[in-house]
Scaffold this motif. Structure first.
Motif, PDB file in Angstrom:
ATOM      1  N   GLU A 152       6.585 -23.716   0.760  1.00 39.95           N
ATOM      2  CA  GLU A 152       5.656 -24.613   1.448  1.00 39.95           C
ATOM      3  C   GLU A 152       5.909 -24.664   2.946  1.00 39.95           C
ATOM      4  O   GLU A 152       4.997 -24.984   3.717  1.00 39.95           O
ATOM      5  N   SER A 153       7.125 -24.331   3.386  1.00 41.81           N
ATOM      6  CA  SER A 153       7.437 -24.401   4.812  1.00 41.81           C
ATOM      7  C   SER A 153       6.635 -23.398   5.626  1.00 41.81           C
ATOM      8  O   SER A 153       6.449 -23.566   6.831  1.00 41.81           O
ATOM      9  N   ILE A 154       6.156 -22.331   4.979  1.00 42.36           N
ATOM     10  CA  ILE A 154       5.337 -21.333   5.672  1.00 42.36           C
ATOM     11  C   ILE A 154       3.952 -21.219   5.041  1.00 42.36           C
ATOM     12  O   ILE A 154       3.230 -20.253   5.281  1.00 42.36           O
ATOM     13  N   SER A 155       3.586 -22.213   4.216  1.00 39.03           N
ATOM     14  CA  SER A 155       2.260 -22.259   3.567  1.00 39.03           C
ATOM     15  C   SER A 155       1.978 -20.989   2.763  1.00 39.03           C
ATOM     16  O   SER A 155       0.900 -20.397   2.857  1.00 39.03           O
ATOM     17  N   MET A 156       2.950 -20.589   1.963  1.00 39.80           N
ATOM     18  CA  MET A 156       2.795 -19.438   1.079  1.00 39.80           C
ATOM     19  C   MET A 156       2.905 -19.933  -0.357  1.00 39.80           C
ATOM     20  O   MET A 156       3.968 -20.385  -0.784  1.00 39.80           O
ATOM     21  N   TYR A 157       1.792 -19.857  -1.093  1.00 38.21           N
ATOM     22  CA  TYR A 157       1.729 -20.436  -2.426  1.00 38.21           C
ATOM     23  C   TYR A 157       1.381 -19.372  -3.467  1.00 38.21           C
ATOM     24  O   TYR A 157       0.425 -18.615  -3.311  1.00 38.21           O
ATOM     25  N   GLY A 158       2.187 -19.340  -4.516  1.00 37.90           N
ATOM     26  CA  GLY A 158       1.918 -18.440  -5.628  1.00 37.90           C
ATOM     27  C   GLY A 158       2.016 -16.973  -5.288  1.00 37.90           C
ATOM     28  O   GLY A 158       1.135 -16.191  -5.663  1.00 37.90           O
ATOM     29  N   PRO A 159       3.072 -16.522  -4.620  1.00 45.70           N
ATOM     30  CA  PRO A 159       3.177 -15.099  -4.283  1.00 45.70           C
ATOM     31  C   PRO A 159       3.396 -14.253  -5.531  1.00 45.70           C
ATOM     32  O   PRO A 159       4.105 -14.656  -6.454  1.00 45.70           O
ATOM     33  N   GLY A 160       2.764 -13.088  -5.562  1.00 48.51           N
ATOM     34  CA  GLY A 160       2.970 -12.226  -6.711  1.00 48.51           C
ATOM     35  C   GLY A 160       2.039 -11.049  -6.758  1.00 48.51           C
ATOM     36  O   GLY A 160       1.393 -10.697  -5.775  1.00 48.51           O
ATOM     37  N   HIS A 161       1.976 -10.453  -7.930  1.00 50.43           N
ATOM     38  CA  HIS A 161       1.231  -9.231  -8.237  1.00 50.43           C
ATOM     39  C   HIS A 161       1.286  -8.253  -7.061  1.00 50.43           C
ATOM     40  O   HIS A 161       0.297  -7.952  -6.397  1.00 50.43           O
ATOM     41  N   ASN A 162       2.459  -7.732  -6.859  1.00 48.76           N
ATOM     42  CA  ASN A 162       2.707  -6.901  -5.686  1.00 48.76           C
ATOM     43  C   ASN A 162       2.583  -5.421  -5.998  1.00 48.76           C
ATOM     44  O   ASN A 162       2.442  -4.997  -7.147  1.00 48.76           O
ATOM     45  N   SER A 163       2.647  -4.627  -4.952  1.00 46.90           N
ATOM     46  CA  SER A 163       2.804  -3.175  -5.052  1.00 46.90           C
ATOM     47  C   SER A 163       3.704  -2.745  -3.911  1.00 46.90           C
ATOM     48  O   SER A 163       4.089  -3.554  -3.059  1.00 46.90           O
ATOM     49  N   VAL A 209       9.734   0.643  -7.735  1.00 47.91           N
ATOM     50  CA  VAL A 209      10.311   1.124  -6.486  1.00 47.91           C
ATOM     51  C   VAL A 209      11.728   1.604  -6.791  1.00 47.91           C
ATOM     52  O   VAL A 209      12.381   1.096  -7.703  1.00 47.91           O
ATOM     53  N   ARG A 210      12.188   2.601  -6.048  1.00 47.09           N
ATOM     54  CA  ARG A 210      13.540   3.120  -6.276  1.00 47.09           C
ATOM     55  C   ARG A 210      14.301   3.178  -4.951  1.00 47.09           C
ATOM     56  O   ARG A 210      13.709   3.324  -3.878  1.00 47.09           O
ATOM     57  N   LYS A 211      15.605   3.063  -5.068  1.00 43.06           N
ATOM     58  CA  LYS A 211      16.470   3.202  -3.896  1.00 43.06           C
ATOM     59  C   LYS A 211      17.857   3.592  -4.373  1.00 43.06           C
ATOM     60  O   LYS A 211      18.427   2.936  -5.256  1.00 43.06           O
ATOM     61  N   GLY A 212      18.376   4.662  -3.805  1.00 45.75           N
ATOM     62  CA  GLY A 212      19.713   5.099  -4.165  1.00 45.75           C
ATOM     63  C   GLY A 212      19.809   5.455  -5.633  1.00 45.75           C
ATOM     64  O   GLY A 212      18.990   6.206  -6.159  1.00 45.75           O
ATOM     65  N   ASP A 213      20.788   4.893  -6.297  1.00 46.16           N
ATOM     66  CA  ASP A 213      21.027   5.221  -7.692  1.00 46.16           C
ATOM     67  C   ASP A 213      20.439   4.192  -8.650  1.00 46.16           C
ATOM     68  O   ASP A 213      20.859   4.095  -9.798  1.00 46.16           O
ATOM     69  N   ARG A 214      19.443   3.420  -8.174  1.00 49.14           N
ATOM     70  CA  ARG A 214      18.812   2.429  -9.036  1.00 49.14           C
ATOM     71  C   ARG A 214      17.297   2.471  -8.915  1.00 49.14           C
ATOM     72  O   ARG A 214      16.753   2.870  -7.871  1.00 49.14           O
ATOM     73  N   VAL A 215      16.632   2.063  -9.981  1.00 46.00           N
ATOM     74  CA  VAL A 215      15.184   1.887  -9.973  1.00 46.00           C
ATOM     75  C   VAL A 215      14.897   0.425 -10.284  1.00 46.00           C
ATOM     76  O   VAL A 215      15.675  -0.248 -10.977  1.00 46.00           O
ATOM     77  N   PHE A 216      13.768  -0.056  -9.764  1.00 45.05           N
ATOM     78  CA  PHE A 216      13.427  -1.467  -9.900  1.00 45.05           C
ATOM     79  C   PHE A 216      11.981  -1.614 -10.355  1.00 45.05           C
ATOM     80  O   PHE A 216      11.105  -0.825  -9.977  1.00 45.05           O
ATOM     81  N   LEU A 217      11.735  -2.644 -11.153  1.00 42.86           N
ATOM     82  CA  LEU A 217      10.381  -3.072 -11.497  1.00 42.86           C
ATOM     83  C   LEU A 217      10.259  -4.553 -11.160  1.00 42.86           C
ATOM     84  O   LEU A 217      10.980  -5.392 -11.713  1.00 42.86           O
ATOM     85  N   THR A 218       9.393  -4.866 -10.217  1.00 38.89           N
ATOM     86  CA  THR A 218       9.045  -6.256  -9.988  1.00 38.89           C
ATOM     87  C   THR A 218       7.970  -6.648 -11.005  1.00 38.89           C
ATOM     88  O   THR A 218       7.285  -5.800 -11.576  1.00 38.89           O
ATOM     89  N   TYR A 219       7.820  -7.947 -11.210  1.00 41.80           N
ATOM     90  CA  TYR A 219       6.734  -8.434 -12.055  1.00 41.80           C
ATOM     91  C   TYR A 219       6.442  -9.878 -11.670  1.00 41.80           C
ATOM     92  O   TYR A 219       7.209 -10.510 -10.931  1.00 41.80           O
ATOM     93  N   SER A 220       5.329 -10.396 -12.173  1.00 42.18           N
ATOM     94  CA  SER A 220       4.931 -11.762 -11.868  1.00 42.18           C
ATOM     95  C   SER A 220       4.953 -12.608 -13.137  1.00 42.18           C
ATOM     96  O   SER A 220       4.828 -12.086 -14.248  1.00 42.18           O
ATOM     97  N   ALA A 221       5.098 -13.929 -12.953  1.00 48.59           N
ATOM     98  CA  ALA A 221       5.288 -14.821 -14.089  1.00 48.59           C
ATOM     99  C   ALA A 221       4.616 -16.166 -13.844  1.00 48.59           C
ATOM    100  O   ALA A 221       4.345 -16.547 -12.694  1.00 48.59           O
ATOM    101  N   SER A 222       4.324 -16.874 -14.950  1.00 53.82           N
ATOM    102  CA  SER A 222       3.738 -18.216 -14.972  1.00 53.82           C
ATOM    103  C   SER A 222       2.265 -18.197 -14.557  1.00 53.82           C
ATOM    104  O   SER A 222       1.672 -17.136 -14.351  1.00 53.82           O
ATOM    105  N   ALA A 223       1.686 -19.395 -14.463  1.00 53.78           N
ATOM    106  CA  ALA A 223       0.260 -19.534 -14.165  1.00 53.78           C
ATOM    107  C   ALA A 223      -0.046 -19.044 -12.757  1.00 53.78           C
ATOM    108  O   ALA A 223       0.844 -18.968 -11.894  1.00 53.78           O
ATOM    109  N   THR A 224      -1.327 -18.752 -12.488  1.00 53.53           N
ATOM    110  CA  THR A 224      -1.716 -18.130 -11.223  1.00 53.53           C
ATOM    111  C   THR A 224      -1.947 -19.137 -10.100  1.00 53.53           C
ATOM    112  O   THR A 224      -2.534 -18.798  -9.079  1.00 53.53           O
ATOM    113  N   ASP A 225      -1.478 -20.369 -10.258  1.00 54.69           N
ATOM    114  CA  ASP A 225      -1.534 -21.343  -9.176  1.00 54.69           C
ATOM    115  C   ASP A 225      -0.252 -21.247  -8.348  1.00 54.69           C
ATOM    116  O   ASP A 225       0.348 -20.172  -8.259  1.00 54.69           O
ATOM    117  N   PHE A 226       0.208 -22.367  -7.785  1.00 52.62           N
ATOM    118  CA  PHE A 226       1.396 -22.313  -6.921  1.00 52.62           C
ATOM    119  C   PHE A 226       2.676 -22.022  -7.700  1.00 52.62           C
ATOM    120  O   PHE A 226       3.724 -21.775  -7.110  1.00 52.62           O
TER     121      PHE A 226
END
Length: 317
Positions: A245-256, A195-212
């Motif tokens: 855990e406060s919103i029951s969101m576990y292991g977020p990742g692999h986005n687009s 994703v890009r914005k202004g004068d910068r470009v960004f790459l998100t990525y995911s890490a660690s095991a696919t559990d929480f």
């Protein structure tokens, strides 16, 4: 917090010039690639998926079909995905390679898909989670791969492309698992998104095991930098999104990332589970769901993933 589409991991949404949103993701059976489309995001929930390709019975392309992405390049549609192999003598269920499909129909739910084959890299080793983007007149390919000489499961690499299925020139490693939050269970960097914005470009990525423990990191570079120079990329020392855990969101990742209907907003698309405890291998737990939220930005121009999730959680109350 309510998902948009249930039991779809590694989600990718493309908003096309025809006014449709196109959706692809890993299906729980890991046996096919399907595409659905709708003129708004909610319509994707009930849209009928069209199976555009199925795995082979044996040999290459016969197991664990993972993380498809749909891209429109020079008037044709392309699906990038990873697949493993099975044979009578070898179980390669987690020995993935990266492949490309091509379709010249105006509507990717129609016409025929041609297998353009494997994307060849510097090593013949575990490779997956490819994405592609155009920047400053060049097309780039970013993927995760195991370098046999580096301890760990996968690093992130970037290269230019001579066509939508062929790499050209140097292949540069831009991130390797190094922080504590990147090496829980497995030493993993994977699932990059641009994703890009202004004068910068960004790459998100995911890490660690696919559990929480699954979480997201961030790379950034100046928009006029040489993206093939590893020194151009600055890496977050802390994860930018983790289990909440406060919103029951576990292991977020692999986005687009996608665009809103008016092209005024960036959409953050990702998967997560709504519970922590998993029976058996997390990869075979089907309940990684697709979430979509407007991407917010910090005052200094960086993507604000936690703020975006907080806004989604508040709207769900």
């Amino acid at each position: 917090m309510k998902p948009l589409i249930v039991q779809r991991a590694d989600p990718y949404i493309h908003r096309h010039s025809d006014g449709y949103y196109y959706f692809v993701a890993s299906v729980p059976e890991y046996d096919r690639i399907e595409i659905r489309r709708a003129q708004d995001l909610e319509g994707l929930v009930t849209a009928t998926p069209v199976v555009v390709w199925r795995k082979r019975e044996t040999g290459i392309l016969s197991a664990n079909i993972w993380a498809p992405e749909l891209h429109y390049i020079d008037g044709k549609w392309y699906v990038y995905f990873a697949a493993a192999h099975t044979t009578e003598t070898k179980d390669g269920l987690f020995d993935h390679r990266m492949y490309v499909l091509e379709n010249d129909s105006a509507n990717p739910l129609e016409g025929s898909w041609t297998e353009r084959g494997q994307v060849i890299t510097d090593w013949e080793s575990f490779a997956l989670d490819a994405t592609t983007f155009e920047h400053n007149g060049s097309r780039y390919y970013v993927w995760a791969q195991k370098d046999p000489s580096i301890e760990g499961n996968s690093n992130l690499y970037i290269s230019k492309m001579s066509n939508p299925w062929t790499l050209t020139g140097p292949q540069t490693m831009i991130s390797t698992p190094e922080y504590d939050w990147e090496i829980i269970g497995y030493k993993v960097n994977e699932g990059a998104a641009f994703v890009r914005k202004g004068d910068r470009v960004f790459l998100t990525y995911s890490a660690s095991a696919t559990d929480f423990n699954y979480c997201m990191g961030l790379l950034e570079a100046d928009s006029d930098a040489d993206l093939l120079d590893a020194a151009s990329w600055r890496k977050s020392q802390e994860p930018v999104l983790t289990t909440d855990e406060s919103i029951s969101m576990y292991g977020p990742g692999h986005n687009s990332f996608s665009a809103s209907a008016d092209d005024e907003k960036t959409l953050f698309v990702f998967h997560a589970r709504t519970y922590k405890d998993i029976v058996g291998d997390p990869l075979y737990d089907p309940n990684r769901h697709t979430f979509v939220v407007e991407l917010l930005w910090t005052d200094d121009g960086r993507p604000d993933f936690r703020g975006s999730i907080a806004a989604l959680a508040r709207s769900a109350q």
